[in-house]
Design a protein around this motif. Structure first.
Motif, PDB file in Angstrom:
ATOM      1  N   TRP A 138      -3.384  -2.300 -23.283  1.00 58.53           N
ATOM      2  CA  TRP A 138      -4.664  -2.924 -23.610  1.00 58.53           C
ATOM      3  C   TRP A 138      -5.693  -2.467 -22.583  1.00 58.53           C
ATOM      4  O   TRP A 138      -5.461  -2.562 -21.376  1.00 58.53           O
ATOM      5  CB  TRP A 138      -4.490  -4.440 -23.591  1.00 58.53           C
ATOM      6  CG  TRP A 138      -5.751  -5.222 -23.788  1.00 58.53           C
ATOM      7  CD1 TRP A 138      -6.742  -4.993 -24.702  1.00 58.53           C
ATOM      8  CD2 TRP A 138      -6.151  -6.378 -23.050  1.00 58.53           C
ATOM      9  NE1 TRP A 138      -7.736  -5.926 -24.585  1.00 58.53           N
ATOM     10  CE2 TRP A 138      -7.392  -6.786 -23.571  1.00 58.53           C
ATOM     11  CE3 TRP A 138      -5.563  -7.086 -21.996  1.00 58.53           C
ATOM     12  CZ2 TRP A 138      -8.072  -7.893 -23.068  1.00 58.53           C
ATOM     13  CZ3 TRP A 138      -6.226  -8.192 -21.497  1.00 58.53           C
ATOM     14  CH2 TRP A 138      -7.476  -8.588 -22.028  1.00 58.53           C
ATOM     15  N   ARG A 211      -0.994 -11.679 -17.763  1.00 59.19           N
ATOM     16  CA  ARG A 211      -0.597 -12.750 -18.687  1.00 59.19           C
ATOM     17  C   ARG A 211      -1.219 -12.526 -20.067  1.00 59.19           C
ATOM     18  O   ARG A 211      -0.563 -12.709 -21.096  1.00 59.19           O
ATOM     19  CB  ARG A 211      -1.012 -14.115 -18.129  1.00 59.19           C
ATOM     20  CG  ARG A 211      -0.106 -14.641 -17.033  1.00 59.19           C
ATOM     21  CD  ARG A 211      -0.342 -16.115 -16.804  1.00 59.19           C
ATOM     22  NE  ARG A 211      -1.690 -16.378 -16.328  1.00 59.19           N
ATOM     23  CZ  ARG A 211      -2.026 -16.474 -15.040  1.00 59.19           C
ATOM     24  NH1 ARG A 211      -1.095 -16.338 -14.101  1.00 59.19           N
ATOM     25  NH2 ARG A 211      -3.278 -16.725 -14.689  1.00 59.19           N
ATOM     26  N   GLU A 212      -2.502 -12.119 -20.091  1.00 57.34           N
ATOM     27  CA  GLU A 212      -3.159 -11.889 -21.375  1.00 57.34           C
ATOM     28  C   GLU A 212      -2.553 -10.692 -22.102  1.00 57.34           C
ATOM     29  O   GLU A 212      -2.405 -10.708 -23.332  1.00 57.34           O
ATOM     30  CB  GLU A 212      -4.660 -11.673 -21.164  1.00 57.34           C
ATOM     31  CG  GLU A 212      -5.453 -11.385 -22.430  1.00 57.34           C
ATOM     32  CD  GLU A 212      -5.427 -12.519 -23.437  1.00 57.34           C
ATOM     33  OE1 GLU A 212      -5.772 -12.267 -24.618  1.00 57.34           O
ATOM     34  OE2 GLU A 212      -5.067 -13.659 -23.066  1.00 57.34           O
ATOM     35  N   ARG A 214       0.549  -9.754 -21.925  1.00 56.52           N
ATOM     36  CA  ARG A 214       1.806 -10.240 -22.485  1.00 56.52           C
ATOM     37  C   ARG A 214       1.544 -11.058 -23.752  1.00 56.52           C
ATOM     38  O   ARG A 214       2.257 -10.914 -24.757  1.00 56.52           O
ATOM     39  CB  ARG A 214       2.547 -11.098 -21.450  1.00 56.52           C
ATOM     40  CG  ARG A 214       3.921 -11.562 -21.920  1.00 56.52           C
ATOM     41  CD  ARG A 214       4.581 -12.485 -20.896  1.00 56.52           C
ATOM     42  NE  ARG A 214       4.710 -11.821 -19.611  1.00 56.52           N
ATOM     43  CZ  ARG A 214       5.661 -10.940 -19.326  1.00 56.52           C
ATOM     44  NH1 ARG A 214       6.555 -10.619 -20.248  1.00 56.52           N
ATOM     45  NH2 ARG A 214       5.723 -10.393 -18.134  1.00 56.52           N
ATOM     46  N   ARG A 215       0.513 -11.901 -23.716  1.00 57.65           N
ATOM     47  CA  ARG A 215       0.184 -12.720 -24.888  1.00 57.65           C
ATOM     48  C   ARG A 215      -0.177 -11.855 -26.089  1.00 57.65           C
ATOM     49  O   ARG A 215       0.131 -12.201 -27.241  1.00 57.65           O
ATOM     50  CB  ARG A 215      -0.977 -13.657 -24.561  1.00 57.65           C
ATOM     51  CG  ARG A 215      -1.269 -14.708 -25.627  1.00 57.65           C
ATOM     52  CD  ARG A 215      -2.549 -15.452 -25.353  1.00 57.65           C
ATOM     53  NE  ARG A 215      -3.711 -14.605 -25.565  1.00 57.65           N
ATOM     54  CZ  ARG A 215      -4.232 -14.340 -26.765  1.00 57.65           C
ATOM     55  NH1 ARG A 215      -3.690 -14.855 -27.861  1.00 57.65           N
ATOM     56  NH2 ARG A 215      -5.294 -13.577 -26.877  1.00 57.65           N
ATOM     57  N   ARG A 216      -0.803 -10.710 -25.827  1.00 56.67           N
ATOM     58  CA  ARG A 216      -1.216  -9.800 -26.894  1.00 56.67           C
ATOM     59  C   ARG A 216      -0.069  -8.926 -27.392  1.00 56.67           C
ATOM     60  O   ARG A 216      -0.238  -8.153 -28.336  1.00 56.67           O
ATOM     61  CB  ARG A 216      -2.373  -8.914 -26.416  1.00 56.67           C
ATOM     62  CG  ARG A 216      -3.683  -9.666 -26.249  1.00 56.67           C
ATOM     63  CD  ARG A 216      -4.740  -8.813 -25.565  1.00 56.67           C
ATOM     64  NE  ARG A 216      -6.001  -9.521 -25.454  1.00 56.67           N
ATOM     65  CZ  ARG A 216      -7.099  -9.244 -26.177  1.00 56.67           C
ATOM     66  NH1 ARG A 216      -7.072  -8.245 -27.050  1.00 56.67           N
ATOM     67  NH2 ARG A 216      -8.197  -9.935 -26.023  1.00 56.67           N
ATOM     68  N   GLY A 217       1.074  -9.003 -26.734  1.00 57.36           N
ATOM     69  CA  GLY A 217       2.231  -8.261 -27.182  1.00 57.36           C
ATOM     70  C   GLY A 217       2.215  -6.787 -26.836  1.00 57.36           C
ATOM     71  O   GLY A 217       2.879  -5.984 -27.497  1.00 57.36           O
TER      72      GLY A 217
END
Length: 284
Positions: A138, A211-212, A214-217
């Motif tokens: 990302w 963390r973000e 990871r949240r976005r995959g």
């Protein structure tokens, strides 16, 4: 039309290249640069031009704060070297490099043009980059994870003014050091690294981005904003910050096999970039 809008609309390629015979170059699959802060006295435009002349890539990401709209609104500063950087970027786009511009907080005026192209440079809000070894990264400037910028913009502007003052003082200090035969030394970088709260801020910023991601995959994140080049693993997420072109003179590079590394500009812009001590192997 506002001055910064008019400036962005003026990004059109010239008819003539202006390039002399190119020097020896290093080629990468992808390059990321950010925080150029064109339009400020602190921008190291000449060093950046040398870097761009010595590197090629299939894709070039401009990860925000390319043009410092905050500073330009306070006082107009735009020497020829800054225009040369813009033209060099346009030239790369015209010659086949895929150039992607992700606006930051200092050039937030460009966020109104997400989805458009200027001289072959695509403006996007953020991006997902697929590396040669199949990882999804990302790409974002990162200012949305800066609590000061989001919640206390007046404090962010004050900090920006103080930062410019520190850079000005730093230029005078290093002029004296040069006359004494001493190497370049960054006062502002020293202060940021020595102040406990600044170090804590950097760590919090990095963790928030990881963390973000990871949240976005995705498997990693590439950002800028804090002027602190870094490449490390955070709980299985590849965190990469490409640094800046005010003090660090750094970029992030992807090699043909997907390996990532931070590049530091050799001899402050005079010569090809050299490898940093931090590298992430393909598939790591």
């Amino acid at each position: 039309m506002r001055r910064d809008d008019a400036f962005l609309r003026s990004w059109v390629p010239p008819d003539d290249d202006g390039d002399a015979t190119p020097p020896a170059r290093r080629r990468f699959r992808t390059l990321w640069i950010s925080d150029l802060h064109l339009g400020t006295p602190g921008c190291r435009a000449e060093a950046l031009l040398e870097f761009l002349k010595h590197t090629d890539s299939d894709t070039l990401y401009l990860v925000g704060d390319i043009i410092d709209g905050w500073q330009l609104r306070r006082s107009w500063y735009w020497p020829q070297s800054h225009n040369d950087v813009v033209q060099k970027l346009l030239r790369k786009a015209r010659k086949g490099t895929r150039v992607i511009f992700i606006p930051g907080n200092h050039d937030e005026f460009a966020r109104r043009y997400v989805g458009h192209e200027f001289g072959g440079i695509a403006v996007v809000g953020d991006a997902v980059h697929l590396t040669a070894d199949g990882r999804r990264l990302w790409v974002t400037h990162g200012d949305q994870f800066d609590g000061v910028v989001q919640c206390a913009r007046w404090l962010a502007h004050l900090g920006d003014t103080l930062y410019e003052f520190t850079l000005k003082l730093n230029r005078h200090l290093n002029s004296l050091r040069a006359r004494l035969g001493l190497p370049y030394w960054s006062l502002s970088k020293y202060l940021k690294l020595k102040v406990k709260r600044a170090v804590s801020y950097v760590g919090d910023f990095e963790l928030a981005l990881a963390r973000e991601a990871r949240r976005r995959g995705v498997q990693g994140v590439v950002c800028g904003h804090i002027h602190h080049a870094e490449l490390r693993d955070i709980d299985g997420i590849a965190y990469a910050n490409d640094g800046d072109w005010v003090e660090s003179l750094t970029a992030l590079a992807e090699h043909a096999d997907g390996r990532l590394e931070v590049l530091h500009d050799a001899a402050a812009g005079h010569g090809p970039p050299v490898r940093s001590s931090a590298a992430v192997a393909a598939g790591a």
